[in-house]
Design a protein around this motif. Structure first.
Motif, PDB file in Angstrom:
ATOM      1  N   VAL A 344      55.149   4.602  56.136  1.00 48.67           N
ATOM      2  CA  VAL A 344      55.131   5.909  57.074  1.00 48.67           C
ATOM      3  C   VAL A 344      54.164   6.736  57.288  1.00 48.67           C
ATOM      4  CG1 VAL A 344      56.747   7.759  57.519  1.00 48.67           C
ATOM      5  CG2 VAL A 344      57.820   5.785  57.049  1.00 48.67           C
ATOM      6  N   LYS A 345      53.673   7.141  55.931  1.00 48.22           N
ATOM      7  CA  LYS A 345      52.532   7.960  55.617  1.00 48.22           C
ATOM      8  C   LYS A 345      51.142   7.320  56.385  1.00 48.22           C
ATOM      9  CE  LYS A 345      53.676   8.890  50.937  1.00 48.22           C
ATOM     10  NZ  LYS A 345      53.315   8.769  49.337  1.00 48.22           N
ATOM     11  N   GLU A 346      51.228   6.022  56.228  1.00 53.08           N
ATOM     12  CA  GLU A 346      49.786   5.359  56.769  1.00 53.08           C
ATOM     13  C   GLU A 346      50.179   5.253  58.393  1.00 53.08           C
ATOM     14  OE1 GLU A 346      49.646   1.708  54.969  1.00 53.08           O
ATOM     15  OE2 GLU A 346      48.988   2.489  52.940  1.00 53.08           O
ATOM     16  N   ALA A 347      51.214   5.138  58.874  1.00 56.55           N
ATOM     17  CA  ALA A 347      51.788   5.142  60.185  1.00 56.55           C
ATOM     18  C   ALA A 347      51.237   6.407  60.880  1.00 56.55           C
ATOM     19  CB  ALA A 347      53.098   4.544  60.568  1.00 56.55           C
ATOM     20  N   ARG A 348      51.656   7.465  60.199  1.00 56.83           N
ATOM     21  CA  ARG A 348      51.557   8.958  60.627  1.00 56.83           C
ATOM     22  C   ARG A 348      49.956   9.188  60.627  1.00 56.83           C
ATOM     23  NH1 ARG A 348      56.508  11.856  57.499  1.00 56.83           N
ATOM     24  NH2 ARG A 348      58.199  11.275  58.878  1.00 56.83           N
ATOM     25  N   ALA A 349      49.311   8.981  59.624  1.00 59.68           N
ATOM     26  CA  ALA A 349      47.941   9.086  59.643  1.00 59.68           C
ATOM     27  C   ALA A 349      47.052   8.299  60.709  1.00 59.68           C
ATOM     28  CB  ALA A 349      47.241   8.560  58.373  1.00 59.68           C
ATOM     29  N   ALA A 350      47.401   7.115  60.968  1.00 59.63           N
ATOM     30  CA  ALA A 350      46.767   6.297  62.052  1.00 59.63           C
ATOM     31  C   ALA A 350      47.268   7.025  63.455  1.00 59.63           C
ATOM     32  CB  ALA A 350      47.435   4.892  62.074  1.00 59.63           C
ATOM     33  N   GLU A 351      48.423   7.300  63.754  1.00 60.68           N
ATOM     34  CA  GLU A 351      48.827   8.004  64.919  1.00 60.68           C
ATOM     35  C   GLU A 351      48.130   9.161  64.994  1.00 60.68           C
ATOM     36  OE1 GLU A 351      52.921   9.575  67.264  1.00 60.68           O
ATOM     37  OE2 GLU A 351      52.980   8.453  65.394  1.00 60.68           O
ATOM     38  N   LEU A 352      48.184  10.043  64.226  1.00 55.33           N
ATOM     39  CA  LEU A 352      47.340  11.523  64.158  1.00 55.33           C
ATOM     40  C   LEU A 352      45.633  11.159  64.655  1.00 55.33           C
ATOM     41  CD1 LEU A 352      48.054  14.356  63.997  1.00 55.33           C
ATOM     42  CD2 LEU A 352      47.318  14.425  61.942  1.00 55.33           C
ATOM     43  N   MET A 353      45.017  10.248  64.168  1.00 56.61           N
ATOM     44  CA  MET A 353      43.692   9.999  64.343  1.00 56.61           C
ATOM     45  C   MET A 353      43.665   9.314  65.640  1.00 56.61           C
ATOM     46  SD  MET A 353      41.830  10.927  61.984  1.00 56.61           S
ATOM     47  CE  MET A 353      40.483  10.152  63.014  1.00 56.61           C
ATOM     48  N   GLU A 354      44.490   8.632  66.259  1.00 55.63           N
ATOM     49  CA  GLU A 354      44.586   8.311  67.597  1.00 55.63           C
ATOM     50  C   GLU A 354      44.641   9.361  68.501  1.00 55.63           C
ATOM     51  OE1 GLU A 354      47.512   5.541  68.646  1.00 55.63           O
ATOM     52  OE2 GLU A 354      46.910   3.795  67.244  1.00 55.63           O
ATOM     53  N   ILE A 355      45.135  10.501  68.181  1.00 55.46           N
ATOM     54  CA  ILE A 355      45.321  11.661  68.861  1.00 55.46           C
ATOM     55  C   ILE A 355      43.777  12.165  68.874  1.00 55.46           C
ATOM     56  CG2 ILE A 355      46.194  14.103  68.977  1.00 55.46           C
ATOM     57  CD1 ILE A 355      48.904  12.708  68.006  1.00 55.46           C
ATOM     58  N   GLN A 356      43.440  12.416  67.658  1.00 62.59           N
ATOM     59  CA  GLN A 356      42.221  12.831  67.445  1.00 62.59           C
ATOM     60  C   GLN A 356      40.794  12.253  67.976  1.00 62.59           C
ATOM     61  OE1 GLN A 356      41.219  15.832  66.344  1.00 62.59           O
ATOM     62  NE2 GLN A 356      39.021  15.498  66.486  1.00 62.59           N
ATOM     63  N   GLN A 357      41.136  10.726  68.249  1.00 60.70           N
ATOM     64  CA  GLN A 357      40.062   9.873  68.892  1.00 60.70           C
ATOM     65  C   GLN A 357      39.814  10.299  70.153  1.00 60.70           C
ATOM     66  OE1 GLN A 357      40.520   6.067  68.284  1.00 60.70           O
ATOM     67  NE2 GLN A 357      38.647   5.460  69.248  1.00 60.70           N
ATOM     68  N   GLU A 358      41.021  10.597  70.794  1.00 61.57           N
ATOM     69  CA  GLU A 358      40.968  11.110  72.111  1.00 61.57           C
ATOM     70  C   GLU A 358      40.315  12.167  72.459  1.00 61.57           C
ATOM     71  OE1 GLU A 358      44.127  11.758  76.123  1.00 61.57           O
ATOM     72  OE2 GLU A 358      44.755  10.444  74.266  1.00 61.57           O
ATOM     73  N   ILE A 359      40.688  13.301  71.507  1.00 64.85           N
ATOM     74  CA  ILE A 359      40.182  14.478  71.501  1.00 64.85           C
ATOM     75  C   ILE A 359      38.699  14.388  71.347  1.00 64.85           C
ATOM     76  CG2 ILE A 359      39.963  16.861  70.536  1.00 64.85           C
ATOM     77  CD1 ILE A 359      43.218  16.428  69.902  1.00 64.85           C
ATOM     78  N   ALA A 360      38.259  13.987  70.666  1.00 66.12           N
ATOM     79  CA  ALA A 360      36.725  13.802  70.130  1.00 66.12           C
ATOM     80  C   ALA A 360      35.868  13.169  71.494  1.00 66.12           C
ATOM     81  CB  ALA A 360      36.661  12.976  68.705  1.00 66.12           C
ATOM     82  N   ALA A 361      36.576  12.141  71.907  1.00 64.27           N
ATOM     83  CA  ALA A 361      36.057  11.470  72.814  1.00 64.27           C
ATOM     84  C   ALA A 361      35.706  12.362  74.189  1.00 64.27           C
ATOM     85  CB  ALA A 361      36.891  10.197  73.505  1.00 64.27           C
ATOM     86  N   GLY A 362      36.623  13.038  74.367  1.00 68.17           N
ATOM     87  CA  GLY A 362      36.586  14.184  75.603  1.00 68.17           C
ATOM     88  C   GLY A 362      35.482  15.391  75.154  1.00 68.17           C
ATOM     89  N   ILE A 363      35.399  15.788  73.880  1.00 72.67           N
ATOM     90  CA  ILE A 363      34.589  16.710  73.299  1.00 72.67           C
ATOM     91  C   ILE A 363      33.038  16.280  73.224  1.00 72.67           C
ATOM     92  CG2 ILE A 363      33.703  18.163  71.384  1.00 72.67           C
ATOM     93  CD1 ILE A 363      36.694  18.691  70.844  1.00 72.67           C
ATOM     94  N   THR A 364      32.854  14.862  73.053  1.00 67.88           N
ATOM     95  CA  THR A 364      31.535  14.322  73.258  1.00 67.88           C
ATOM     96  C   THR A 364      31.062  14.175  74.495  1.00 67.88           C
ATOM     97  OG1 THR A 364      32.486  12.328  72.755  1.00 67.88           O
ATOM     98  CG2 THR A 364      31.339  13.309  70.752  1.00 67.88           C
ATOM     99  N   ALA A 365      32.172  13.744  75.444  1.00 67.55           N
ATOM    100  CA  ALA A 365      31.601  13.455  76.644  1.00 67.55           C
ATOM    101  C   ALA A 365      31.295  14.644  77.410  1.00 67.55           C
ATOM    102  CB  ALA A 365      32.764  13.071  77.240  1.00 67.55           C
ATOM    103  N   GLU A 366      31.523  15.972  77.054  1.00 63.71           N
ATOM    104  CA  GLU A 366      31.214  17.076  77.533  1.00 63.71           C
ATOM    105  C   GLU A 366      29.594  17.514  77.591  1.00 63.71           C
ATOM    106  OE1 GLU A 366      33.846  19.916  75.782  1.00 63.71           O
ATOM    107  OE2 GLU A 366      35.582  19.131  76.992  1.00 63.71           O
ATOM    108  N   LYS A 367      29.238  16.519  76.446  1.00 67.63           N
ATOM    109  CA  LYS A 367      27.707  16.945  75.951  1.00 67.63           C
ATOM    110  C   LYS A 367      26.660  16.176  76.901  1.00 67.63           C
ATOM    111  CE  LYS A 367      28.654  18.477  71.127  1.00 67.63           C
ATOM    112  NZ  LYS A 367      29.988  18.481  71.366  1.00 67.63           N
TER     113      LYS A 367
END
Length: 431
Positions: A344-367
């Motif tokens: 469960v710990k590892e699944a939650r970590a992976a899920e949160l990083m998936e959310i962050q990956q989408e956020i990070a992609a949007g922020i870098t694209a703005e540059k």
């Protein structure tokens, strides 16, 4: 023939600074020194260990055992072990690994130097043998931590917070600048507490102003601030001083008020949001790096949903996630049941990083289409590779630069037009 020592550093950048100070002392005693070398004829090895979490401890023990094997084969004469793991588990290590010639705590480098039949030179206490590329260096401004976070054993290993004297920090930074260092990565277990013990008030803003005055220093980046008791006085300094990067590493760990209380973080979700909004308002364009801890004892699905919502709302430019690791000698280890299954710990970590990956992609694209100042770290086969003021080495994204046939010098700055991005990295051409 000179004696040669191979110093191997495990764990964090704070350990790396300790190794660099140690290497400099040995070199001035006439030793040949190498760092993290797997291909060396050094007959003496010193392993600077990490004792933070299980994976880091296992990695340190594995490194020690590899050198024990080399010693048994006649390839190494002496093994010395120091740092956090050695401080935390000295008695157990002495009993279990008798092949090691000496175990030393984090603050026993002088004794280790003496046992190597060398002299400790106080006059060199602020001088380092740089193991990083010559254009950047870590600068540690304090030791230890006064916080009581439930999951953390670091105060047990490093003791109470001790601020380094400001004049010593300025001397060390000035010496680094004279060696060609252009970027200072300011580190501590808790930047937010600097000066409280030594000067009876927070002095981080004054320290930053003095560091920003040092000729040759073009970027200063802050790592490991603590949200509770955050020193707001540094914000106008960050905004007004051009060589202090708009970058802040502040570990938040969670957002759920229930979990923040269990984790003994001394802050609420509401106060955290208030702080983040103030930082972004007072330092326009700042990029915030943070870390989150999932699977801490007591974390429910509701708590995790709160954390996901928080991450989506705050849109952190940089974020890392760690699953909880049970540690003895911590408040959580002594008072809580490790009740979240590992999967469960590892699944939650992976899920949160998936959310962050989408956020990070949007922020870098703005540059894309912008022009950015980039510090060149190295040359790869087809690209020069560097970083912006919003990226620290090893933990953040990079900029892949098409120099359009021009020769660029590693360790210098150039202007790069960003042409495209991926989730975390930027690509561009020199102007």
């Amino acid at each position: 023939m000179k004696k040669k020592v191979n110093v191997v550093t495990m764990g964090c950048s704070k350990n790396l600074v300790d190794s660099e100070l140690f290497l400099n002392q040995l070199q001035h005693n006439g030793y040949d020194v190498v760092h993290d070398s797997n291909d060396t004829d050094a007959r003496i090895v010193a392993v600077n260990t990490c004792g933070f979490i299980l994976d880091a401890k296992e990695e340190s023990v594995e490194a020690i055992m590899n050198f024990v094997d080399a010693k048994n084969k006649g390839m190494v004469d002496k093994i010395f072990v120091f740092g956090c793991l050695s401080a935390r588990y000295r008695d157990e290590l002495v009993a279990e690994i008798p092949e090691v010639d000496g175990f030393y705590g984090k603050f026993e480098v002088k004794k280790m130097i003496t046992d190597l039949k060398a002299n400790y030179y106080m006059s060199l206490s602020n001088e380092r043998y740089l193991t990083t590329p010559s254009h950047y260096a870590f600068l540690k401004i304090s030791e230890g931590c006064d916080r009581t976070c439930s999951y953390c054993a670091i105060p047990r290993m490093t003791g109470k917070h001790i601020s380094k004297p400001m004049e010593d920090i300025i001397e060390e930074a000035t010496l680094l600048a004279k060696k060609g260092v252009k970027e200072l990565l300011i580190i501590a277990q808790d930047l937010s507490f600097y000066g409280m013990d030594r000067y009876k008030k927070n002095m981080l803003d004054e320290l930053l102003n003095k560091l920003a005055d040092i000729p040759g220093i073009e970027w200063i980046k802050l790592h490991y601030a603590y949200p509770a008791g955050f020193p707001h006085k540094i914000l106008p300094v960050m905004r007004e001083r051009k060589n202090i990067a708009r970058y802040l590493d502040i570990a938040l760990q969670h957002s759920s008020n229930r979990m923040l209380k269990i984790m003994r973080r001394n802050i609420t979700r509401e106060k955290t949001i208030e702080l983040l909004n103030r930082i972004r308002k007072e330092v326009p364009g700042i990029h915030i790096r943070t870390t989150m801890l999932v699977g801490h004892p007591g974390e429910t699905e509701e708590d995790f949903e709160d954390l996901k919502s928080f991450v989506r709302e705050m849109r952190f430019e940089r974020l890392g996630v760690f699953p909880y690791s049970f540690e003895e000698d911590t408040y959580a280890g002594e008072n809580y049941k490790d009740d979240v299954p590992q999967e469960v710990k590892e699944a939650r970590a992976a899920e949160l990083m998936e959310i962050q990956q989408e956020i990070a992609a949007g922020i870098t694209a703005e540059k894309v289409g912008t022009e950015m100042k980039v510090l060149i770290d190295r040359k790869d086969e087809d690209f020069y590779v560097g970083r912006t003021e919003f990226d620290s080495p090893e933990v953040d994204g990079e900029v892949y630069i098409d120099s359009q046939g021009k020769e660029l010098e590693v360790g210098t700055f150039c202007q790069v037009e960003i042409t495209h991005t991926n989730d975390y990295d930027l690509y561009g051409i020199t102007k």
